[in-house]
Every structure is written in structure tokens, then in C-alpha cells.
Design a protein around this motif. Structure first.
Motif, PDB file in Angstrom:
ATOM      1  N   ARG A 146      91.285  20.651   9.654  1.00  0.00           N
ATOM      2  CA  ARG A 146      92.031  20.568  10.908  1.00  0.00           C
ATOM      3  C   ARG A 146      92.304  21.990  11.370  1.00  0.00           C
ATOM      4  O   ARG A 146      92.276  22.932  10.562  1.00  0.00           O
ATOM      5  CB  ARG A 146      93.335  19.808  10.728  1.00  0.00           C
ATOM      6  N   LEU A 201      93.684  25.447  11.910  1.00  0.00           N
ATOM      7  CA  LEU A 201      94.711  26.250  11.247  1.00  0.00           C
ATOM      8  C   LEU A 201      94.728  27.624  11.892  1.00  0.00           C
ATOM      9  O   LEU A 201      93.687  28.296  11.934  1.00  0.00           O
ATOM     10  CB  LEU A 201      94.410  26.404   9.752  1.00  0.00           C
ATOM     11  N   THR A 202      95.868  28.055  12.369  1.00  0.00           N
ATOM     12  CA  THR A 202      95.974  29.370  12.992  1.00  0.00           C
ATOM     13  C   THR A 202      95.550  30.460  12.017  1.00  0.00           C
ATOM     14  O   THR A 202      95.994  30.484  10.869  1.00  0.00           O
ATOM     15  CB  THR A 202      97.409  29.614  13.462  1.00  0.00           C
ATOM     16  N   SER A 255      88.463  19.348  13.955  1.00  0.00           N
ATOM     17  CA  SER A 255      88.907  18.608  12.782  1.00  0.00           C
ATOM     18  C   SER A 255      87.715  17.805  12.264  1.00  0.00           C
ATOM     19  O   SER A 255      86.797  17.470  13.023  1.00  0.00           O
ATOM     20  CB  SER A 255      90.076  17.671  13.110  1.00  0.00           C
ATOM     21  N   GLU A 276      89.834  27.198  13.883  1.00  0.00           N
ATOM     22  CA  GLU A 276      90.795  26.718  14.871  1.00  0.00           C
ATOM     23  C   GLU A 276      90.228  25.726  15.875  1.00  0.00           C
ATOM     24  O   GLU A 276      90.981  25.234  16.727  1.00  0.00           O
ATOM     25  CB  GLU A 276      91.386  27.913  15.625  1.00  0.00           C
TER      26      GLU A 276
END
Length: 269
Positions: free
Chosen positions: A56, A58-59, A66, A63
Motif C-alpha cells: 500500500r 507508504l510515504t 496497492s 507511493e
């Protein structure tokens, strides 16, 4: 063709908990042995369905997407599968059968079926058989581009998509490109990459695209950043942008994986 999928269940109590899963600032490896019952989730709007969420946004890592592995029991499915009107998707069926509706059309899917679903599409997914249906589901928010438009839906099967050999590799490395590479309406691709035993990526690729890589069949030694990792059926590799990568197919059968990458758009400033 065989298509790997999370094994579920739980390892025997005699199994050593030390494993090969790894999460670094450049990549993650989720081996098949980690994809067990206790890490599944259930999704709103889906009946008799469980999901392994493998990636998914994630910073500071990957990014754009998903990636799920979804198991739908008989009579399970959804009339409202996608909660995000801006999300587009690719579905790839690993085993079993299902009935997909897209607008006014319906399709009977089987192992090897590939579906591109554009954003805002009206669709449903139901398992009408007496066996589980298992599929890979990759989701990404659509990014409009100047002069582009939302692509049409696509339903095909991997046997209808030829593998195109890469230059100078003596046919040991080939890619099945389901979405037209030169069509800039698409802002991501999901392909199947194929290697014969001994085939390889002969340099460390380093590029802006993020990857989700699910091994469908075979084994390989995979270079991730500075590390060589042995991977096999059901292993998932998650790469952030610019992570160096290469592979050498091992064993005595083809090495094949389902590959996500984001393409065809300007970098955000």
C-alpha cells in the motif's frame, strides 16, 4: 500454466521463526511462507472474501499503488468492489473461476484471465462455482495527462498475449505486455515477465518506476539494491523508485512474475 498464490494456513510448530522476510529503505521481500491466515483482512462490501494486502502507499517508500491477493469463497464476491471512484485496477486470476460484470457486459474468468478496469467503472465480481477463486488485484489512482483520456476496459487471457523477447537475449527473457506500451492514456502497466533457466537481466536496472513483483512460477536469484535474494513461487518483492535490480533465473522451469510499474507521466514537483 501455474500461478502462485498465498498458501494461507499456519506453519508447523517445529518451523523455525527465522525467515527471509526483509524490509529496507529501498525494498521489501515478503516470502510466500509469511502469507498466512493470521495476516489476512476482510474488505467492506465483499462477502465470503479475505485478502492479503501485500503493498500500500507508504510515504517515502513506494507511493503509487496497492497490491492485494484475494481469495473468494463460493457464493462470495461483491456488487460494490471498489470504494474509490478514481481508482483503476488490474485483476489477474490465479485459480478458480468467477463471473465479472463491467457495465452491461459480463465475462467468465478463469486462471490466466487478465482484466483492466478503468476509474469510475461499474463492475461486480462473484464466484459462482463450488471452489475458491483466487486473484491478484493491483490498484492505482488514475493520473490524467495533457492530451490523454481514460482508457477503455480490457478483458483478455495470458495465452492470447504473445511474449516479446528482449533484444540480444537469445529468447531467454521475454515480456507479455497486456496494455499497449506506446498508449499514453495508460499511467501504469502490469505485465508478465518470463525467463528461461539461466536467463537474466544483465545489468542492475535503476529507474524511477516503482514495482510490485509477485513470483508466479519458478525460482531466481534477485539483486535488490546491494543484496542478492533467492526467490520462488508466491514470493512478493516491493521496490521503491531507483532501487537497483537484476535477476538470474535458476532451476529447471521458467521463472515468471507479475510486474507493476508506474509510467507515462511527468514527475510531480
Amino acid at each position: 500454466m501455474s500461478y502462485a498464490f498465498p498458501p494461507g494456513g499456519l506453519p508447523d510448530q517445529l518451523q523455525s521463526p527465522e525467515g527471509t522476510a526483509v524490509f529496507t529503505e529501498a525494498y521489501a521481500v515478503l516470502p510466500a511462507i509469511t502469507q498466512r491466515d493470521i495476516v489476512t483482512s476482510f474488505l467492506p462490501g465483499w462477502q465470503n472474501t479475505r485478502v492479503w494486502i501485500l503493498a500500500r502507499p507508504l510515504t517515502g517508500f513506494a507511493e503509487t499503488f496497492s497490491q492485494y491477493a484475494v481469495e473468494v469463497e463460493p457464493e462470495g464476491g461483491s456488487a460494490t468492489p471498489e470504494p474509490d471512484v478514481h481508482a483503476q485496477a488490474v485483476i489477474f486470476v490465479a485459480s478458480g473461476t468467477a463471473r465479472l460484470t463491467l457495465g452491461q457486459d459480463f465475462y467468465d474468468l478463469r486462471a490466466g484471465s487478465y482484466v483492466y478496469i478503468p476509474p469510475s467503472a461499474v463492475w461486480t465480481f462473484w464466484n459462482t462455482s463450488d471452489q475458491p477463486c483466487r486473484f491478484h488485484w493491483i490498484r492505482k489512482r488514475y493520473e490524467p495527462g495533457e492530451g490523454t483520456s481514460v482508457p477503455d476496459a480490457l478483458v483478455t487471457h495470458e495465452t492470447d498475449v504473445p511474449a516479446i523477447s528482449m533484444p540480444g537475449c537469445n529468447d531467454t527473457w521475454a515480456t507479455q505486455r497486456f496494455l499497449e506500451p506506446l498508449d499514453l492514456d495508460y499511467d501504469f502497466h502490469v505485465n508478465i515477465v518470463n525467463f528461461l533457466p539461466g536467463g537474466r537481466i544483465p545489468f542492475a536496472e535503476t529507474h524511477v518506476m516503482e514495482h510490485g513483483l509477485y513470483v508466479l512460477q519458478g525460482t531466481a536469484d534477485y539483486l535488490l539494491n546491494k543484496d542478492w535474494v533467492s526467490v520462488g513461487p508466491g514470493d512478493f518483492i516491493w521496490l521503491r523508485a531507483f532501487c537497483p535490480q537484476a535477476c538470474i533465473a535458476t532451476g529447471d522451469e521458467p521463472f515468471r512474475y507479475l510486474l507493476y510499474k508506474d509510467v507515462n507521466r511527468h514527475a510531480k514537483l
